[in-house]
Every structure is written in C-alpha cells, then in structure tokens.
Enzyme design. Sequence first.
Site, short mmCIF file in Angstrom:
data_model
loop_
_atom_site.label_atom_id
_atom_site.label_comp_id
_atom_site.label_asym_id
_atom_site.label_seq_id
_atom_site.Cartn_x
_atom_site.Cartn_y
_atom_site.Cartn_z
N LYS A 292 0.84 -1.07 -0.25
CA LYS A 292 0.04 0.61 -0.47
C LYS A 292 1.36 1.18 -0.02
CE LYS A 292 -1.87 1.57 4.07
NZ LYS A 292 -1.22 2.85 4.86
N ASN A 293 2.09 1.37 1.25
CA ASN A 293 2.95 2.41 1.08
C ASN A 293 4.07 3.14 -0.56
OD1 ASN A 293 1.16 2.57 3.07
ND2 ASN A 293 2.91 2.06 4.56
N PRO B 272 2.53 16.55 11.26
CA PRO B 272 2.43 17.62 9.91
C PRO B 272 2.81 17.94 8.77
CG PRO B 272 3.25 17.48 12.02
CD PRO B 272 3.25 16.01 12.06
N ASP C 246 5.36 20.42 7.87
CA ASP C 246 6.19 20.96 7.99
C ASP C 246 8.06 20.88 7.03
OD1 ASP C 246 6.83 19.60 9.76
OD2 ASP C 246 8.48 20.48 10.13
N LEU C 247 7.80 19.33 6.97
CA LEU C 247 8.98 18.84 6.35
C LEU C 247 8.87 18.99 5.27
CD1 LEU C 247 10.29 16.72 8.79
CD2 LEU C 247 11.23 18.53 8.46
N ARG D 258 -5.04 11.01 4.32
CA ARG D 258 -4.33 11.90 4.35
C ARG D 258 -2.91 11.45 3.72
NH1 ARG D 258 -1.86 14.45 7.58
NH2 ARG D 258 0.69 13.18 6.90
N ASP E 122 4.95 0.45 11.57
CA ASP E 122 3.30 0.09 11.87
C ASP E 122 3.65 -1.90 12.31
OD1 ASP E 122 4.07 1.45 8.21
OD2 ASP E 122 2.87 2.24 10.29
N ARG F 287 -8.39 -0.11 4.53
CA ARG F 287 -8.08 0.98 3.88
C ARG F 287 -6.70 0.46 3.54
NH1 ARG F 287 -7.70 6.44 6.64
NH2 ARG F 287 -6.37 6.47 4.90
C1 EPZ Z 1 4.22 6.66 5.93
O1 EPZ Z 1 3.81 7.99 6.55
C2 EPZ Z 1 3.28 5.74 6.62
N1 EPZ Z 1 1.55 6.25 5.44
C3 EPZ Z 1 3.14 5.02 7.19
O2 EPZ Z 1 2.00 4.15 7.78
C4 EPZ Z 1 4.45 4.79 8.52
O3 EPZ Z 1 3.88 4.69 9.65
C5 EPZ Z 1 5.27 6.43 7.97
O4 EPZ Z 1 5.32 6.85 7.39
C6 EPZ Z 1 6.34 6.07 8.85
O5 EPZ Z 1 6.86 4.89 8.33
C7 EPZ Z 1 2.75 6.09 3.43
O6 EPZ Z 1 3.75 6.03 3.08
C8 EPZ Z 1 1.63 6.00 3.14
P1 EPZ Z 1 6.68 10.90 7.72
P2 EPZ Z 1 4.62 9.15 7.01
O7 EPZ Z 1 6.43 11.54 7.32
O8 EPZ Z 1 5.33 9.85 5.29
C9 EPZ Z 1 6.51 13.64 11.93
C10 EPZ Z 1 -0.05 2.75 7.58
O9 EPZ Z 1 -0.14 2.18 8.80
N2 EPZ Z 1 7.05 14.51 10.50
O10 EPZ Z 1 7.63 9.49 8.05
O11 EPZ Z 1 3.11 10.19 7.67
C11 EPZ Z 1 5.71 12.78 11.81
O12 EPZ Z 1 4.20 13.80 12.49
C12 EPZ Z 1 0.52 4.36 7.55
O13 EPZ Z 1 0.19 2.25 6.41
C13 EPZ Z 1 6.88 16.22 10.87
O14 EPZ Z 1 6.95 16.09 11.92
O15 EPZ Z 1 5.50 9.07 8.05
C14 EPZ Z 1 5.53 11.60 12.48
O16 EPZ Z 1 5.73 11.67 13.58
C15 EPZ Z 1 0.69 4.87 8.93
N3 EPZ Z 1 6.72 16.65 9.61
C16 EPZ Z 1 7.27 11.52 11.84
O17 EPZ Z 1 7.13 12.64 11.91
C17 EPZ Z 1 6.86 16.21 8.67
O18 EPZ Z 1 6.54 17.44 7.64
C18 EPZ Z 1 7.01 10.71 10.93
O19 EPZ Z 1 6.39 11.17 10.04
C19 EPZ Z 1 6.01 14.83 8.57
C20 EPZ Z 1 6.34 14.72 9.04
#
Ligand code: EPZ
Length: 417
Positions: free
Chosen positions: A25-26, A126, A128-129, A96, A308, A400
């Site tokens: 999925k991801n 968020p 922001d990154l 999202r 995950d 989902r």
């Molecule tokens: C991806 O989410 C996955 N989703 C998530 O899987 C997975 O848990 C996550 O990566 C971590 O491996 C998809 O790929 C669709 P991150 P993502 O940006 O990209 C913070 C599932 O169950 N952050 O690595 O949103 C954020 O809040 C889902 O399939 C910022 O602060 O994860 C989090 O605490 C759940 N600012 C941490 O980083 C930003 O701009 C990791 O988020 C972006 C992220």
Amino acid sequence: MSHNSRLIINGGQSLHGTVRCSGAKNAALPILAACLMVQGDYIVHNVPNLADIRIMVRMLKALGVHAEYLSSGSVRISNSGSIKHIAPYELVTSMRASFFVAGPLLAQTLHAKVPLPGGCAIGARPLDLHLKGFKALGVDVSIEHGFVDMKASSLKGASICLDFPSVGATENVMMAAALSDGETVISNAAREPEIVDLAEFLIQAGAVITGLGSSTITIQGVPELKGADYAVMPDRIEAGTFLMAGAITQGDVTVEGISKEPLEACIQKYTEMGLGVEHAENSVRVFYKEPYRSVSIETMPYPGFPTDMQAQMMALLVLVDGVSMIKETIFENRFMHANELMRMGANIQVDSQCAIITGVSQLTGAEVKMTDLRAGAALILAGLAAVGDTYIYDLFHLERGYEGFTDKLIELGAQIR
Ligand code: EPZ
C-alpha cells in the site's frame, strides 16, 4: 464495510499454511500519485485492492489523468499531460496520503492547491518538512482557507536536509525534484523500501536518481517523464502481520512473495523471542518452537523496527511470560490499542512513549474497537489467541490497508465471520 459491521473471531485455533503477499500500500500510493507527472499510456501492476488505493485512483481522475482499476490488480494509466492543479477537498480529507499529489503537481504544472489533510488518530501528522523542501526548490507556499497553495515560476534543484527522515517528505520532495532544473540533494532522507520502489518507478520513466535506500538521495532534473509498465513491491507490513498471526497462535505460517531483507528488524526480534524463523529466496516462514521470551522494542525509521508493526508486536507480547517494553519514537499517540487489549485481560502500563507489558497466561474474548489500521490488525491477532469469541467493530480501518485480510487468515485455519 459499513461503520456498524463487525468481525467475530473464535480464538484458540493455531494457524498453519501459506499465504501470498499483496502489493505494498505504502509504495502503490506514492507511485500512483507520481503518475500525475509521468506521461503516456502504461500500467502499474500488483496494486492492492484497498479503500485508500481507490481514493488515490479517484484523485488521479479528478486531476485529469485517466486511471482505471483492472480486475487483475493493475491500474491502467493514460496521462496526456494536461493536469488540473486543485485537489478535491472530500478526497484529501478522507486520506491524508493524498498530500503525495503535491510534489507531482508542482513538478508537472508548477502549481498545487491541496486541502490541509486533518491529523489522524495516531498523531498530528504535520507537513512542515514537506513544505520546507518545496520552498528550497523555489516554491511559494501560502496556507489559507484550509488549503495549502503552492506556486513556482520554475523549480530549481537545491540541497535539502530533512530535520527528521520523514517518509512522506522524502517522497514528495524527490518527486518535485525529478523535473526541476539542476541537481537536488536530499540528506537525512528516509530509507524505507517503499521510497526505493517509488524511485525505481521514476527512473524507469526517465528520472535520474542515485543513492536509493541511503540517507542521501541525489536527483538530476530532466525535462519530462514517460511511462512504462511497473510492478509494485510486496507489502512487508502485511507479510510481518501474517507471520505474527502464526506466532501468536503457536502455529506455522509461510508468507510467499516476500524476501527476508525488508523484514530484517522484525525477524531479529522474532528470533530473540524464541520463534522459529526460516526463509527462502521469495518467502519467509515462522513456526512455534519453544515458549516465547520477553523482549524490548524501540520503533525507529527504516531499517530499525517499523512503527507499523508496533501494535501487532504488542498483541504478541501480552501473552509472553515476563516483562516486555515497547518504545514508540515515530508517532506521538500510537498506543490506543493498549486500552482495547487490556479489555481482553492484557496487563500493560502506558507512560507517554513507553509501554510496559507484563505477560498474562491468557486473553479472553471481548467487544473491542479498531482505532487505526495497524491497531485493528493487532486486535485481530489478539482475538485469534483469546479464549472465546472476540467482537471487533469499526472494520473500515482494516479495509484501508489490508487486502482480503480475514479471508487469508481463514485460509490458514482461523475461525472468523
Ligand atoms: C508513512 O507515513 C506511512 N504512510 C505510515 O504508514 C508509516 O507509519 C510512516 O510513514 C512511518 O514509517 C504512507 O506511506 C502512506 P513520516 P508518513 O512522514 O509519511 C513527523 C500505515 O499504517 N513529521 O515518516 O506520514 C510525523 O508527524 C501508515 O500504513 C513531521 O513532523 O510518515 C511523524 O511523527 C501509518 N513533519 C513522523 O514525522 C513532516 O513534515 C514520521 O512521519 C512530516 C512528518
């Protein structure tokens, strides 16, 4: 599945047999989003049939790309290059991950207007990154009326260092950089296999990307990308979840269509706990060998233990003699499944980012509710091992992210209806 559908699991059957992994999925979600910036007629294969995927296909259509889900688990794409740049509100708020369209829209049209996706159960999530990376490429970003409005006169390569190895930010910036002028270097990039899969898709379409799988990704911008057929990688989280179903029921389960590499951190923990683990070229097997031992887990960016798989591992550890500890370092609120597990008799103390699990001899079936995708899988695993019937509600979370999850468990001997 409607909001009041439920699963009834009669626990106590040990699972035996082989299941096949679906597409990840991801990886499929960002690859489908990238189709906005890859012109031509082509097919993306091994796409799992999930609610989130169907939303992304609808998103592509809304933005001007013809996308058709074929029964064979492939999506046929026809992209003539005329793309709209405003993502529809109702689609973004329902998933999202649709924010992944921002990078491709900027790359293709120099403009993207995407509603701010809400947070979700596991955290504020968020962006922001993502936005910092886009700004470095020359994008003007304004947030108003619940939309993120991003515009650029042109995209110029830049050196970007991510404060945190965010998966989504790495993917979004990599996609925007693929059609920028010049070279972009992303340091402290996330290293997840799904990011490598997205990069391979873009490279097949003509992108120039190096450093795949490392924390420094270099992208040389090219003028345009043209599609070619591509098959999505297998879902390592689905695979790991099925192996845990075999483990928690003291059975013997083989997952086909997955190699051991992307599961290394999980396999390391399974072995530490005393699970029997074997692997072949394209399959991994877990079997009951001896009473499990308690362990400590800390979720980390790849190649560390995946967040995950945290909920699923908690379900397994509640029945393991001794005291185990889980530290969740990625999301700020990803222990909601602990409350539901405690209603089944688990002994868990949650203190902000740490959960202390004291093993109990058995779980009893109860009425429980899914709070997010992976928590749902954890409750199903607990139900498989519990004495009596477990009733699980809010199944839409499961739809989902897992294709035919309960059917595959029934194939392995689970009693679910
Ligand atoms: C991806 O989410 C996955 N989703 C998530 O899987 C997975 O848990 C996550 O990566 C971590 O491996 C998809 O790929 C669709 P991150 P993502 O940006 O990209 C913070 C599932 O169950 N952050 O690595 O949103 C954020 O809040 C889902 O399939 C910022 O602060 O994860 C989090 O605490 C759940 N600012 C941490 O980083 C930003 O701009 C990791 O988020 C972006 C992220």
